[in-house]
Design a protein around this motif. Structure first.
Motif, PDB file in Angstrom:
ATOM      1  N   THR B   5       0.848  -1.194   0.000  1.00  0.00           N
ATOM      2  CA  THR B   5       0.000   0.000   0.000  1.00  0.00           C
ATOM      3  C   THR B   5       0.885   1.246   0.000  1.00  0.00           C
ATOM      4  OG1 THR B   5      -1.525  -1.264   1.370  1.00  0.00           O
ATOM      5  CG2 THR B   5      -1.950   1.099   1.160  1.00  0.00           C
ATOM      6  N   VAL B   6       0.605   2.116  -0.932  1.00  0.00           N
ATOM      7  CA  VAL B   6       1.324   3.391  -1.026  1.00  0.00           C
ATOM      8  C   VAL B   6       0.324   4.477  -0.656  1.00  0.00           C
ATOM      9  CG1 VAL B   6       2.522   4.966  -2.602  1.00  0.00           C
ATOM     10  CG2 VAL B   6       2.826   2.496  -2.847  1.00  0.00           C
ATOM     11  N   GLY B  51      12.678   0.956  -0.894  1.00  0.00           N
ATOM     12  CA  GLY B  51      13.461   1.415   0.258  1.00  0.00           C
ATOM     13  C   GLY B  51      14.797   1.985  -0.134  1.00  0.00           C
ATOM     14  N   LEU B  52      14.973   2.261  -1.421  1.00  0.00           N
ATOM     15  CA  LEU B  52      16.249   2.820  -1.878  1.00  0.00           C
ATOM     16  C   LEU B  52      16.270   4.337  -1.724  1.00  0.00           C
ATOM     17  CD1 LEU B  52      16.814   0.624  -5.044  1.00  0.00           C
ATOM     18  CD2 LEU B  52      17.907   0.433  -2.819  1.00  0.00           C
ATOM     19  N   LEU B  53      15.106   4.939  -1.609  1.00  0.00           N
ATOM     20  CA  LEU B  53      15.067   6.357  -1.241  1.00  0.00           C
ATOM     21  C   LEU B  53      13.826   6.609  -0.391  1.00  0.00           C
ATOM     22  CD1 LEU B  53      12.876   7.882  -3.306  1.00  0.00           C
ATOM     23  CD2 LEU B  53      14.773   7.666  -4.872  1.00  0.00           C
ATOM     24  N   ALA B  54      13.974   7.573   0.498  1.00  0.00           N
ATOM     25  CA  ALA B  54      12.898   7.821   1.451  1.00  0.00           C
ATOM     26  C   ALA B  54      11.898   8.806   0.856  1.00  0.00           C
ATOM     27  CB  ALA B  54      13.486   8.386   2.732  1.00  0.00           C
ATOM     28  N   PRO B  55      10.591   8.545   1.018  1.00  0.00           N
ATOM     29  CA  PRO B  55       9.613   9.520   0.552  1.00  0.00           C
ATOM     30  C   PRO B  55       9.685  10.789   1.400  1.00  0.00           C
ATOM     31  CG  PRO B  55       8.521   7.582   1.491  1.00  0.00           C
ATOM     32  CD  PRO B  55       9.972   7.350   1.605  1.00  0.00           C
ATOM     33  N   ASP B  66       3.984  -0.810   8.407  1.00  0.00           N
ATOM     34  CA  ASP B  66       4.582   0.430   7.905  1.00  0.00           C
ATOM     35  C   ASP B  66       6.099   0.224   7.751  1.00  0.00           C
ATOM     36  OD1 ASP B  66       5.472   2.931   7.317  1.00  0.00           O
ATOM     37  OD2 ASP B  66       4.284   3.950   8.837  1.00  0.00           O
ATOM     38  N   VAL B  67       6.569   0.270   6.503  1.00  0.00           N
ATOM     39  CA  VAL B  67       8.001   0.035   6.246  1.00  0.00           C
ATOM     40  C   VAL B  67       8.697   1.312   5.775  1.00  0.00           C
ATOM     41  CG1 VAL B  67       7.688  -2.406   5.686  1.00  0.00           C
ATOM     42  CG2 VAL B  67       7.573  -0.715   3.855  1.00  0.00           C
ATOM     43  N   THR B  68       8.001   2.441   5.931  1.00  0.00           N
ATOM     44  CA  THR B  68       8.550   3.694   5.389  1.00  0.00           C
ATOM     45  C   THR B  68       9.974   3.951   5.879  1.00  0.00           C
ATOM     46  OG1 THR B  68       6.287   4.501   5.544  1.00  0.00           O
ATOM     47  CG2 THR B  68       7.976   6.117   4.982  1.00  0.00           C
TER      48      THR B  68
END
Lengths: 301, 403
Positions: B5-6, B51-55, B66-68
Motif C-alpha cells: 500500500t502506497v 526502500g532505496l530512497l525515502a519519501p 509500515d516500512v517507510t
C-alpha cells in the motif's frame, strides 16, 4: 524456362561497398590522423621513453662496471663485475635497511589505503550535512606544505615518546588526502545500481564496501597502493627527522654511505641505489596490469 | 505474498516533485505496471517502495506493516534493475546466491537453492561463467534468478527488458508473465512501453509529472482513458485529439470544429431538459478523442478516382462522413496502413487494413461510431461523461486524481 533470382545477388550487393571502401583507402585513414603524424607521434614517445629509462639504465650499468671502469662512458658495461655490490653489502647492513624500509613503506601505504577507502566511500556514497565543505577541507590538507606540519608533528611525537621509532615515522602519515581524492573519483563513477542491488540483497553499507565495491576496484586500489608505497619508500626528510639515526631506513643509509666515503665511490653507491630500487620494480611487475588500468581509468596516465 | 500500500507518497528533489501524492493499493499476487513517459516519476516511486530512497511525505506499507523507515533489506522485496546490476566479479552461481549469503544461509542450502533457481531459469550450464561472458538475455535471467532465490514477498522490476533486442524482449515478456502466473507473487513493474503494460499487467497505473493519472485494467485504461494524457499515451498511433465545441442540433449533441461534425449519440431531450431552459453543454470547449482504428474511411477521392473502403478489403463501414480533410502521407506497416490526414488545423491518423487504397494528396472523408468517441475537458484534460443534465468531469476509476 528456369527460376531466376530477381535483382542483384547478395554477393554482388556486398562486393560493391567493399570495392568503394578499397578505392577510398589511401595514405590517410578517413577521419583519423595521417601516417606521417602517427610516425612522428610514435618517435616522440619513444624518445621520451628512452629519456626516462636512461638514468636507471646508467645506474645499473655503472654498478656493474669494474671499480676502475666507473668513469668510463661506454654504453655497455664490459667486462661485468659485481665488485661494487660486494662493497656496498660490506659497507651497509642492507638486509636490515631493506626490512625496516619495507615495513615502514608497507604499513604506511596500507594505513593510507585503508583510511582513503573509508573516507572516499563515505564522501562518495553517503549524504551528510556539510559534506562538500568537509571534503574540500579534507582534500585541502594536501595543499598544506610538509614544512608547516613538520614541527607540530615532531613536538607531538616527542611528547608521545615516539621519536627514534619506526612507529613515529608511520603514524603521522596514516592518512593521505591524495588517496581520498583519487579514490573518490573511482567510487563516484562506480555504478550506483550495484550498490542499490547490494542493499536490496541484504548487505549493510560496510559489507557492501568490502564485498562489492573493493573487489571491483582492484585496479584502482592497486594503482593507488603502489603510488603510496613508492612515496613512502622514497621518503627521506621525515624519517631523517624522527629517527635521528643514519642507518634505520634505506634512503638514510645510502645518504650516510655517500657522506662517509672520502672519495666518491660511485660504484658501490649505484649498487646500493640499484638494490634499493629492486623491491619497487618487483612490486610494479606484479601489479603492472592493475596499475595501468587504474591510471587509465582515473585519467592519470 | 505481499500486499503493498502506497499512501499519499510525495518525493521532492529541491523544489521539484518527482512523485506527487500518489496512492496505490496493490493486492497480493497482482501484476501492477507503473506506466508513463520518461521523467514521470515511476522509477522514483518504485525505488521508494523498494526502500532505496525515502519519501518526503506519505507512507508505504507491506502487508499492513509500515516500512517507510525500514531499510531496503528489511522489506522482503526483491528488485530487478534496468541494467541488471549483476556483480561483475562474481560467477553466475555466486551472483544468484548473493542475497542468501548476505542472510547467512548455510552453504549447503545456498547451493541447493541456486541449483533450483538455475534449473527454473535454464541457467544450469552457465553457473561458472561471469556476467561479462553472458548475452543480454542470459544476464536478464541471472538478475531474475537473484531476485527469485530468496523467495521474496514481492518483485519490483525497473524496465528490465529495455536493454534487450525486440525479439528477445517479446520472448522474455512471455517468460516473466509465466513466472508471475507460476509464483503467484506480487509484481510491480516499471516501463514506458505500453505494449509491455498492456500484455503483462493485471492493472496499469499511468503516471504523468509525478501524479497518478489513472489506474485500472489494461482494457479500462485503453477503452476508457481518464484523461487526454492517458488517451494520447496509450495506443500506437495514439488517440486522435481534436479541439471542438459541443453543439445541440435536432435534440442531439454534436462535437463541432472546422471540417468536423461528429454526432455523439446523446439525445439531450431524452436525457432531461435543462432546468433553466438553456443547454448547459452547448458551446463547451472540449477535446474530441477518436482512436485511429475507430475512424472509418467513408471515401478517399484523388486525381485517379475514388476509393470506397468497403471495396478495399478493410473492416471499415461506410457511414455519414463526419470528418473531412486531405491525406498528407501514408505509412505502410505491412499488414495495415496509417494515413496521416490534415483535418482543419489538426493532424488525424487513420489505421486501415492493407490495401486501403489511400494515397497522399487525396481528399478523405471519415466517420466514427458514437460509442467510439471520447470527450475530454479542454482545460483540465479530464474525461467527460454524460450525466442526466450536463457533462461533468469524473474521477478516474478507483483512485481519485487531483486535476
Amino acid at each position: 524456362m528456369a527460376l531466376a533470382i530477381e535483382g542483384p545477388t547478395a554477393e554482388q550487393a556486398v562486393l560493391e561497398p567493399v570495392a568503394a571502401i578499397a578505392a577510398a583507402d589511401g595514405d590517410d585513414i578517413p577521419g583519423g590522423r595521417s601516417r606521417v603524424m602517427t610516425v612522428v607521434g610514435h618517435v616522440t614517445l619513444a624518445l621520451l621513453g628512452l629519456a626516462c629509462v636512461f638514468p636507471i639504465y646508467w645506474m645499473y650499468a655503472t654498478s656493474l662496471r669494474r671499480p676502475d671502469d666507473v668513469y668510463k662512458t661506454s654504453v655497455l658495461p664490459w667486462p661485468l663485475s659485481v665488485g661494487s655490490y660486494r662493497d656496498a653489502l660490506d659497507e651497509l647492513d642492507l638486509a636490515r635497511l631493506l626490512l625496516n624500509t619495507t615495513m615502514v613503506a608497507a604499513l604506511t601505504a596500507l594505513g593510507q589505503l585503508l583510511t582513503s577507502i573509508l573516507a572516499a566511500y563515505a564522501f562518495a556514497v553517503w549524504n551528510f550535512p556539510l559534506k562538500r565543505l568537509l571534503y574540500l577541507a579534507f582534500v585541502g590538507t594536501w595543499l598544506v606544505p610538509f614544512q608547516v606540519t613538520m614541527l607540530p608533528n615532531y613536538v607531538l611525537l616527542h611528547q608521545l615518546g615516539l621519536l627514534n621509532t619506526l612507529t613515529g615515522v608511520i603514524v603521522p602519515n596514516l592518512v593521505s588526502a591524495l588517496g581520498v581524492l583519487l579514490l573518490r573519483q573511482h567510487f563516484d563513477s562506480f555504478p550506483k545500481e550495484l550498490l542499490e542491488a547490494a542493499r536490496i540483497d541484504g548487505r549493510s553499507s560496510w559489507s557492501t564496501l568490502w564485498t562489492v565495491v573493493v573487489p571491483n576496484l582492484r585496479a584502482a586500489l592497486s594503482a593507488l597502493a603502489i603510488l603510496l608505497f613508492v612515496n613512502a619508500w622514497n621518503e627521506y626528510f621525515w624519517p631523517a627527522m624522527v629517527l635521528q639515526r643514519d642507518n634505520s631506513v634505506l634512503q638514510l643509509g645510502i645518504n650516510s654511505f655517500l657522506n662517509s666515503t672520502e672519495v666518491e665511490a660511485w660504484g658501490p653507491l649505484t649498487a646500493a641505489a640499484g638494490l634499493a630500487c629492486l623491491p619497487i620494480f618487483a612490486l610494479y611487475l606484479a601489479l603492472q596490469r592493475q596499475v595501468i588500468n587504474g591510471f587509465v581509468r582515473s585519467g592519470l596516465r | 505474498m505481499s500486499r503493498i500500500t502506497v499512501e499519499n507518497v510525495t518525493r521532492r528533489y529541491g523544489g521539484a516533485k518527482a512523485v506527487d501524492g500518489v496512492s496505490l493499493d496493490i493486492a497480493d499476487g497482482e501484476f501492477l505496471v507503473l506506466l508513463g513517459p520518461s521523467g514521470c516519476g515511476k522509477s522514483t516511486l518504485l525505488r521508494a517502495i523498494a526502500g532505496l530512497l525515502a519519501p518526503s511525505e506519505g507512507r508505504i506499507l507491506v502487508d499492513g506493516r509500515d516500512v517507510t523507515d525500514i531499510p531496503a533489506r528489511g522489506r522482503d522485496l526483491a528488485m530487478v534493475f534496468q541494467s541488471y546490476a549483476l556483480y561483475p566479479h562474481l560467477t553466475v552461481a555466486r551472483n544468484i546466491g548473493f542475497p542468501l549469503r548476505a542472510r547467512r544461509v548455510r552453504r549447503a542450502d545456498v547451493r541447493r537453492r541456486v541449483a533450483e533457481v538455475a534449473e527454473i531459469l535454464d541457467l544450469s550450464a552457465l553457473l561458472d561463467r561471469r556476467p561479462r561472458e553472458l548475452s543480454g538475455g542470459q544476464r536478464q535471467r541471472v538478475a531474475l534468478g537473484r531476485a527469485l532465490v530468496r523467495d521474496p514477498g514481492a518483485f519490483l522490476m525497473d524496465e528490465p527488458l529495455s536493454n534487450l533486442d525486440a525479439q528477445l524482449r517479446t520472448a522474455t515478456r512471455t517468460e516473466i508473465t509465466e513466472l508471475h502466473r507460476r509464483l503467484g507473487r506480487t509484481f510491480i513493474y516499471v516501463t514506458h512501453d505500453q505494449v509491455e503494460a498492456m500484455t503483462m499487467a493485471t492493472r496499469v497505473a499511468v503516471l504523468n509529472r509525478g501524479r497518478l493519472e489513472q489506474i485500472g485494467s489494461p482494457t479500462e485504461v485503453y477503452d476508457q482513458p481518464a484523461s487526454a494524457f492517458v488517451a494520447a499515451f496509450l495506443g500506437s498511433p495514439p488517440m486522435n485529439l481534436l479541439d471542438a465545441e459541443l453543439v445541440t442540433r435536432d435534440g442531439q449533441l454534436h462535437a463541432v470544429a472546422p471540417q468536423v461534425d461528429v454526432p455523439l449519440g446523446i439525445r439531450v431531450a431524452a436525457a432531461g431538459a435543462p432546468r433553466d431552459g438553456g443547454d448547459p453543454a452547448a458551446g463547451r470547449a472540449i477535446q474530441l478523442g477518436i482512436r485511429p482504428e475507430h475512424l472509418l474511411v467513408t471515401s478517399a477521392t484523388g486525381g485517379t478516382g475514388s476509393t470506397d473502403s468497403t471495396d478495399s478489403g478493410s473492416a471499415h463501414e461506410t457511414g455519414p462522413a463526419v470528418l473531412r480533410g486531405t491525406i498528407r502521407t501514408v505509412e505502410n506497416l505491412g499488414s495495415e496502413e496509417i494515413a496521416h490526414c490534415v483535418i482543419g488545423a489538426t493532424e488525424v491518423r487513420v489505421r486501415a487494413r492493407r490495401p486501403a487504397g489511400l494515397t497522399a494528396g487525396d481528399a478523405i472523408a471519415l466517420s466514427a461510431r458514437p460509442e467510439h468517441t471520447h470527450l475530454f475537458d479542454r482545460d483540465s484534460g479530464r474525461r467527460l461523461v454524460w450525466q442526466s443534465d450536463q457533462p461533468v468531469s469524473v474521477p478516474p476509476a478507483r483512485v481519485p486524481v487531483t486535476t
